[in-house]
Design a protein around this motif. Structure first.
Motif, short mmCIF file in Angstrom:
data_model
loop_
_atom_site.label_atom_id
_atom_site.label_comp_id
_atom_site.label_asym_id
_atom_site.label_seq_id
_atom_site.Cartn_x
_atom_site.Cartn_y
_atom_site.Cartn_z
N TYR A 142 0.84 -1.20 0.00
CA TYR A 142 0.00 0.00 0.00
C TYR A 142 0.87 1.25 0.00
O TYR A 142 0.65 2.20 -0.77
N GLU A 162 -8.38 3.42 -1.21
CA GLU A 162 -8.01 2.21 -0.47
C GLU A 162 -7.68 2.47 1.01
O GLU A 162 -7.47 1.52 1.76
N SER A 164 -9.87 0.64 3.16
CA SER A 164 -10.34 -0.63 2.58
C SER A 164 -10.11 -1.81 3.52
O SER A 164 -10.86 -2.80 3.47
N TRP A 165 -9.12 -1.71 4.40
CA TRP A 165 -8.89 -2.81 5.34
C TRP A 165 -10.07 -2.93 6.30
O TRP A 165 -10.49 -4.04 6.63
N GLN A 217 -13.16 -1.86 5.68
CA GLN A 217 -14.30 -2.33 4.90
C GLN A 217 -14.22 -3.84 4.68
O GLN A 217 -15.23 -4.55 4.75
N ARG A 218 -13.02 -4.33 4.40
CA ARG A 218 -12.85 -5.77 4.17
C ARG A 218 -13.16 -6.56 5.43
O ARG A 218 -13.78 -7.63 5.37
#
Length: 503
Positions: free
Chosen positions: A470, A489, A492-493, A495-496
């Motif tokens: 990243y 992003e 995004s961690w 969200q994941r």
């Protein structure tokens, strides 16, 4: 009045009553200042009686809610019972109760998260509105009406001064030996009338042993005999010991370089198993003649006082396990010579913390690759406990050290992320990050230099490649090279994790 009563003021004996009768004096919609700080010194009987009354009224179709202000977290007997009957409309400034947390996060309870050093000033300035009643635990009332504070001071001085009316709980279960341990300072004022606070070392006393309350303010006195909530701490595990070892090695290096004296500087430690492991390591290490300027005295500090590693500790409250509380009560005369309990606008005062050069050690929920720290919110939106005093000490300490295991939820969550989902302590205030894998000294580093240190030394090996990927792609994006981010992003961690259960 019982023969062993701690309520010695004959002029106030006509205000003695049951907890239920005292609770009946608190009207719906009122703002109530409660004593208490980290499970110490909170009223034991009146909140439960009030919760029972609220439940009866609610069942009869009459909504009854109050606003609750405290020093910090209290206990299930206060926060838990009142929250369980939907009795709290607004809560501040810090809590750790699971029922409160649930109601805060489902929107049925409003919550204001405030730096603990600022609460008193907010109240005095009128930012928070009017306080109607203060419910304060004390360990005794003297013949002349002076109040012997309990095991926590917190905001009690301010609440007594600000409230229209005061209800006292006189708790005979608190050690009589607490008398003389406190230092209540009556010299504070609002701008522009402030004067310097004349504390130059943690052992300085500038106030008096007692709280004062005009007799005509006191509308009820309830006698109780109940212990504080004393939660046991888990023994230090391997992760805690590894974190502690990194910090102890760092201290030795700082002494060797000449940036700290061999006695270190006054220490502050947040509450929990990792801070206790650090304190245990300090006690077993080469450090002697240490001092503490902190907000909470927990098991590790008590042990350090007993061994002589710590010469004195200034605080606003205790947070002890049952074993440590028994030790305190058994040897209270010894500890009274070495412990000072102050109100929290002094124990957490930013100017004092800066001038004394405090070494601040606190926990976190997550940190990002540039050193921003989230200590309050899960996945950006769900409140855990609150910022407490960590911001007071992190922003103003000589060293601001944040500690955490590198992962959570059995490795599903990385404590080091591309961007924190909520910021409590900016990169400008965070000097040291520590996990079981290593210590990142961020002083004097640019954002990109910090990213390399944090990823390489603090991140779990399982997450390092993704973090570096990243970071490198952010650097190559051309969006800006000072603090590189990929906006699409950055979170995004998180969200994941919410989508899959793993970052």
């Amino acid at each position: 009045m019982a023969t062993d009563s701690r309520m010695l003021c004959t002029a106030l004996r006509n205000r003695l009553m049951s907890a239920a009768d005292a609770a009946a004096l608190i009207p719906a919609g009122s703002t109530v200042g409660m004593s208490g700080f980290t499970g110490a010194g909170y009223p034991k009987a009146i909140p439960a009686a009030l919760a029972e009354r609220i439940e009866q009224l609610n069942n009869a179709g009459e909504e009854f809610r109050i606003n609750v202000w405290t020093g910090a977290s209290t206990a299930p007997e206060l926060d838990g019972k009142l929250a369980a009957v939907n009795g709290i409309n607004m809560r501040l400034p810090f809590q750790s109760d699971p029922i409160c947390r649930e109601k805060i996060n489902n929107g049925s309870m409003d919550y204001i998260d405030i730096h603990l050093s600022e609460v008193s000033q907010y109240a005095w300035s009128g930012f928070l509105g009017k306080m109607n009643i203060a419910v304060i635990e004390v360990s005794g009332v003297l013949e002349d009406g002076r109040l012997i504070p309990s095991s926590a001071v917190g905001n009690n001085k301010t609440w007594i001064e600000q409230a229209d009316q005061v209800i006292l709980e006189v708790n005979s279960a608190q050690s009589a030996g607490l008398e003389g341990m406190h230092d209540i300072y009556y010299g504070t004022a609002l701008p522009p009338y402030r004067k310097p606070i004349m504390i130059s070392q943690p052992t300085d006393r500038i106030g008096e042993h007692y709280l004062h309350c005009p007799a005509d303010k006191i509308i009820a006195i309830v006698e109780t005999s109940a212990p504080d909530r004393n939660s046991p701490f888990n023994p230090p595990d391997d992760i805690s010991r590894r974190i502690a070892s990194h910090i102890l090695q760092f201290f030795q290096q700082e002494i060797a370089i000449g940036r700290m004296p061999k006695e270190l500087l006054p220490i502050q430690s947040g509450v929990g198993n990792i801070p206790n492991a650090v304190l245990e390591g300090l006690d077993a290490g080469p450090f002697k003649q240490l001092s503490a300027f902190t907000e909470v005295i927990q098991d590790g500090m008590l042990a350090m006082l007993k061994s002589g590693t710590l010469t004195a500790a200034s605080s606003t409250a205790f947070s002890l396990s049952p074993t440590a509380m028994a030790e305190l009560n058994t040897n209270i005369d010894f500890y009274r010579q070495r412990i000072i309990l102050r109100q929290q606008d002094i124990s957490n005062h930013p100017e004092l913390i800066r001038r004394l050069g405090v070494i601040a050690m606190n926990g976190l929920i997550e940190a990002d690759i540039y050193g921003n720290v989230n200590s309050t919110h899960i996945m950006g939106s769900r409140m855990m406990n609150g910022i407490g005093g960590s911001g007071d000490f992190a922003r103003n300490g000589y060293l601001s050290i944040f500690v955490t295991p590198s992962t959570a939820k059995n490795g599903a969550i990385s404590a080091i992320v591309p961007m924190v989902s909520h910021v409590d302590h900016t990169e400008h205030d965070v000097k040291i990050l520590v996990t079981e894998h290593g210590l990142a000294d961020l002083r004097g580093l640019s954002p990109k230099q910090r990213a390399h240190q944090i990823i390489q030394k603090c991140a779990d090996p399982a997450f390092r490649p993704a973090l570096m990927d990243y970071f490198e792609r952010a650097c190559a994006s051309g969006r800006g090279m000072h603090t590189p981010h990929l906006l699409g992003e950055a979170l995004s961690w998180h969200q994941r994790y919410e989508a899959t259960g793993h970052m």
